[in-house]
Design an enzyme around this catalytic site. Structure first.
Site, short mmCIF file in Angstrom:
data_model
loop_
_atom_site.label_atom_id
_atom_site.label_comp_id
_atom_site.label_asym_id
_atom_site.label_seq_id
_atom_site.Cartn_x
_atom_site.Cartn_y
_atom_site.Cartn_z
N SER A 105 30.40 77.63 59.31
CA SER A 105 29.40 77.14 58.54
C SER A 105 31.37 76.70 57.52
CB SER A 105 29.24 78.87 58.17
OG SER A 105 28.52 78.71 57.05
N TYR A 128 26.59 71.53 54.72
CA TYR A 128 24.82 71.48 53.25
C TYR A 128 24.68 69.95 52.83
CZ TYR A 128 25.52 76.88 54.17
OH TYR A 128 25.33 78.11 53.96
N THR A 154 22.49 71.59 57.58
CA THR A 154 21.62 72.63 57.37
C THR A 154 20.26 71.74 56.38
OG1 THR A 154 22.79 73.98 57.63
CG2 THR A 154 21.33 75.27 55.99
N LYS A 250 19.43 71.12 61.22
CA LYS A 250 19.11 72.86 61.49
C LYS A 250 18.42 72.90 59.89
CE LYS A 250 20.92 77.60 61.15
NZ LYS A 250 21.28 77.88 60.13
N HIS A 274 16.46 80.13 58.74
CA HIS A 274 17.61 81.00 58.18
C HIS A 274 17.50 82.22 58.97
CE1 HIS A 274 20.27 78.65 56.14
NE2 HIS A 274 20.69 79.66 55.49
C1 GLV Z 1 23.70 81.03 54.09
O1 GLV Z 1 23.43 79.37 54.60
C2 GLV Z 1 23.36 82.24 53.85
O2 GLV Z 1 21.98 82.24 54.99
O3 GLV Z 1 23.68 83.38 53.84
#
Ligand code: GLV
Length: 377
Positions: A105, A128, A154, A250, A274
């Site tokens: 990430s 992101y 994302t 995603k 998510h």
């Molecule tokens: C990050 O993407 C989270 O969901 O904390």
């Protein structure tokens, strides 16, 4: 005795402070969507079949062109390095040892370069769309320099859903010792020694590299100040044009968005809400999977996340058309419970559960899994 992902979750609860555990364990607002993810998976039943030769079961598959030993990958999760020191490195190593992909990430604690230097196998990198598009370009360049094998963009975090457990627990990044959490932290000395007073405690990819971030202490502040709420499909095409490798989108939860994702040049999409951490009231991922698979019509791969805690859950996602499943929460619990060995354990538990599930539904390999292994409600 560790026999299930739930056992690892229970162990994690004892090993790390409440604020860190809850960051993984929780979802947005009333956590309705998070609970639906699991409840809707649970509600599906298999068709048990007997007297089929299942002496040679194969779980082998591939994701965006690379072989994988089973249809499972590790989802990008923020803060993994706060669940265990060097958490992202350990996660990547465990995934490589088990022959499955690992996605790092942007909001990780170990940086892209830290993970690259400490691992052999290529990993995926997630990002992101940021207000500072130059920083997106920098991350793309760093991921390319680290020879990441896919970029995951994302789509569902232009604004952040309120995860109420975080402010209630006083979660900050880096974590701090306060009067409120003193007892909680003191009763977890190994974590305190290795993480709270360890060398990596904040966002390894971000700190010192984007302006206007000094004084930012919560995830909500990070996203509110740095993430681009105006991002749209043209920006996805921009990323596509900048990244020559495989692109995974995603956060798709709607058939129309899946079609737009294909049109934007995705090699794969991840059907995801998510982990129930964004739009509370959104459907569970398993309930929309089949319609999205139909909309995509084989034009790109369809991956799945949301509520995967077992090999049985993976089989259900495959049955409704996913090529494979990703684990976020399950990964973080396993990591917190026992580091790299914990993550390997979680993967091997799921592998065995999936193998037995295939056998008892009369299915010899993952390619043969289909809706016929489920009973119709
Ligand atoms: C990050 O993407 C989270 O969901 O904390």
């Amino acid at each position: 005795m560790i026999l299930s992902v739930e056992d690892l979750r229970e162990l994690a609860k004892r090993r790390i402070p409440r604020a860190i555990f809850d960051y993984a364990d929780g979802g947005a607002y009333e956590e309705r969507t998070m609970r639906r993810n699991s409840a809707d998976l649970d509600a599906l039943s298999f068709r048990q079949r007997v007297m089929v030769d299942v002496s040679n079961i194969s779980l082998a598959t591939s994701f965006v062109g690379a072989a994988a030993s089973m249809p499972l990958g590790i989802a990008p999760t923020g803060l993994a390095g706060l669940f265990h020191a060097d958490g992202e490195i350990l996660g990547a190593r465990a995934a490589a040892a088990c022959g499955i992909p690992f996605c790092l990430s942007t909001m990780s604690i170990c940086s892209i370069e830290d993970v690259r230097a400490a691992t052999q196998q290529p990993f995926w990198f997630q990002q992101y769309l940021m207000k500072d598009r130059g920083f997106n370009q920098e991350l793309i360049d760093r991921a390319a320099a680290a020879q990441c094998s896919a970029l995951m963009l994302t789509l569902d975090l232009q604004v952040i859903g309120e995860r109420r457990r975080d402010p209630r627990n006083g979660l900050t990044i880096p974590p701090r010792l306060t009067l409120r959490n003193a007892v909680d932290v003191a009763s977890r000395p190994t974590w305190a020694l290795r993480v709270l007073f360890g060398k990596r405690r904040t966002f390894g990819n971000l700190v010192g590299r984007i302006g206007g971030t000094s004084g930012i202490r919560t995830l909500a502040e990070w996203t509110n100040t740095q993430f681009d709420a105006s991002a749209n499909w043209r920006d996805v095409e921009w990323v596509r044009s900048r990244w020559p490798g495989k692109l995974i989108l995603k956060g798709v939860l709607d058939a129309e968005d899946a079609r737009l994702g294909v049109a934007a040049g995705a090699d794969a999409i991840v059907v995801s809400n998510h982990g129930g951490r964004q739009l509370d009231g959104a459907p569970s991922t398993i309930s929309v999977l089949q319609e999205i698979v139909d909309a995509v019509g084989g034009r790109c791969e369809v991956l799945f996340d949301g509520g995967i805690r077992s090999g049985q859950d993976i089989a259900k996602a495959l049955a409704l058309g996913a090529r494979g499943a990703l684990i976020g929460k399950s990964f973080l619990f396993a990591l917190a419970a026992a580091g790299e060995a914990g993550v390997r354990k979680a993967i091997e538990i799921m592998r065995n559960e999936l193998r037995v599930t295939l056998a008892l539904t009369g299915t010899a390999n993952v390619g043969a899994v289909g809706p016929h292994i489920l009973r119709r409600p």
